[in-house]
Design an enzyme around this catalytic site. Structure first.
Site, PDB file in Angstrom:
ATOM      1  N   SER A  38       0.829  -1.203   0.000  1.00 48.95           N
ATOM      2  CA  SER A  38       0.000   0.000   0.000  1.00 48.95           C
ATOM      3  C   SER A  38       0.864   1.255   0.000  1.00 48.95           C
ATOM      4  O   SER A  38       0.510   2.250  -0.632  1.00 48.95           O
ATOM      5  CB  SER A  38      -0.972  -0.002   1.180  1.00 48.95           C
ATOM      6  OG  SER A  38      -0.279  -0.153   2.398  1.00 48.95           O
ATOM      7  N   GLU A  39       2.005   1.230   0.714  1.00 46.95           N
ATOM      8  CA  GLU A  39       2.951   2.346   0.666  1.00 46.95           C
ATOM      9  C   GLU A  39       4.384   1.860   0.791  1.00 46.95           C
ATOM     10  O   GLU A  39       4.648   0.830   1.434  1.00 46.95           O
ATOM     11  CB  GLU A  39       2.681   3.372   1.772  1.00 46.95           C
ATOM     12  CG  GLU A  39       1.561   4.356   1.479  1.00 46.95           C
ATOM     13  CD  GLU A  39       0.319   4.030   2.265  1.00 46.95           C
ATOM     14  OE1 GLU A  39      -0.704   4.703   2.050  1.00 46.95           O
ATOM     15  OE2 GLU A  39       0.352   3.092   3.083  1.00 46.95           O
ATOM     16  N   THR A  40       5.270   2.618   0.170  1.00 48.04           N
ATOM     17  CA  THR A  40       6.713   2.455   0.314  1.00 48.04           C
ATOM     18  C   THR A  40       7.283   3.806   0.725  1.00 48.04           C
ATOM     19  O   THR A  40       6.921   4.841   0.159  1.00 48.04           O
ATOM     20  CB  THR A  40       7.356   1.997  -1.000  1.00 48.04           C
ATOM     21  OG1 THR A  40       6.858   0.698  -1.343  1.00 48.04           O
ATOM     22  CG2 THR A  40       8.875   1.937  -0.890  1.00 48.04           C
ATOM     23  N   HIS A  82       0.333   4.919   8.498  1.00 49.21           N
ATOM     24  CA  HIS A  82       1.125   3.717   8.781  1.00 49.21           C
ATOM     25  C   HIS A  82       2.564   3.867   8.298  1.00 49.21           C
ATOM     26  O   HIS A  82       3.487   3.367   8.951  1.00 49.21           O
ATOM     27  CB  HIS A  82       0.399   2.453   8.278  1.00 49.21           C
ATOM     28  CG  HIS A  82       0.916   1.785   7.071  1.00 49.21           C
ATOM     29  ND1 HIS A  82       0.577   2.168   5.795  1.00 49.21           N
ATOM     30  CD2 HIS A  82       1.730   0.705   6.938  1.00 49.21           C
ATOM     31  CE1 HIS A  82       1.161   1.361   4.925  1.00 49.21           C
ATOM     32  NE2 HIS A  82       1.870   0.467   5.585  1.00 49.21           N
TER      33      HIS A  82
END
Length: 305
Positions: free
Chosen positions: A45-47, A76
């Site tokens: 979902s995110e990096t 997050h």
């Protein structure tokens, strides 16, 4: 060039739960296109890419990418990166440590506190860089129900109605009747894209919430769907919890004082997550808000770029 990276599960004390996050260290030599390509490669979902801060008084500068675009702020990644930085610097400490960091994100400086305990999952929490703001939009309850494959009577509870909020990232807050309604959702991205408003340069994601939870400690149960971010469903969304704080304060008419709220998310995905939201209310207004959670490292290695 080889860069060190780590994978953390965030908003959980157990590996293979929560929301996974890729953290790439010492990424100053990477351009925007390369960062976006790496985020697509990890396909989480995110990096997050950690760079040298602009101010010597700050801990790091962060760039946060979904598989399809960059975000100015996300919960997050903030929690997970604060933990990753603390563990990289002090993870071998034999005693408990309380640390303070300032992380530079596109939304602005974000102050984060980290608590390291030997043999325990590390906890981090941050002050919201922006208070929740209600945005103007009109919603048709039946259209929302159709997009979620629910009955119109399953949309809303008590005096909670669908509303539109942002604390850095916009979300449509959809209250659901109960946990059973949340479990019954079959999200239709095409229908959603036809009804969701545009704000801050992007289509708003869907954040579904109801009272209670599978865990008896949870005050709210949530699910998040964001086709515009390249996410089918997200197991934990701190930026959405930040926006939700505005809806909670408005519809629940919180009394003045401190309000600790535990939000569970990701249950239907088999990745239970627990987001700690703390609100301070004075004269009916949120004066301060914090979001926190645990994070655990599940993998690390070298990224060849």
């Amino acid at each position: 060039m080889a860069l060190h990276y780590a994978i953390y599960d965030v908003f959980t004390e157990s590996r293979l739960g929560g929301n996974p996050l890729a953290v790439v260290f010492e990424a100053d030599g990477l351009g925007d296109e390369t960062m976006q390509a790496i985020a697509r490669e990890f396909n989480l979902s995110e990096t997050v890419f950690i760079l040298r801060p602009g101010s010597a008084a700050h801990s790091a500068r962060l760039r946060i990418f979904t598989p399809v675009h960059e975000l100015p702020f996300a919960g997050h990644p903030t929690v997970g990166t604060a933990v990753a930085i603390a563990e990289a610097r002090y993870g071998e400490s034999a005693r408990a440590l309380d640390l303070m960091q300032v992380l530079e994100e596109k939304i602005g400086p974000v102050r984060a506190a980290v608590r390291l305990k030997p043999g325990k999952a590390t906890f981090a929490e941050f002050d919201l860089p922006r208070k929740p703001n209600r945005l103007h939009a009109h919603f048709d309850r039946q259209a929302i129900a159709d997009a979620l494959s629910l009955k119109a009577t399953q949309i809303g509870f008590e005096n909670h109605v669908t509303s539109f909020w942002s604390a850095g990232v916009p979300f449509v807050m959809v209250p659901l009747h109960d946990v059973n309604a949340a479990a019954s959702v079959e999200f239709d991205p095409q229908r959603w894209e036809q009804l969701t408003p545009l704000a801050e340069g992007r289509l708003a994601a869907a954040y579904l919430y109801c009272r209670g939870g599978i865990n008896h400690m949870a005050r709210f149960h949530a699910r998040m769907f964001a086709p515009e971010m390249g996410l089918v469903e997200d197991p934990a969304t701190g930026s959405a919890a930040a926006a939700l704080s505005g809806a909670i304060n408005l519809f629940d008419e919180l009394v003045d004082g401190h309000h600790p709220i535990l939000i569970e998310q990701g249950v239907e995905m088999g990745r239970p997550s627990f987001i700690h939201l703390h609100l301070d209310v004075v004269d009916g207004e949120i004066t301060n808000a914090r979001i926190g959670g645990h994070a655990v490292k599940v993998a690390e290695g070298k990224l060849a770029v």
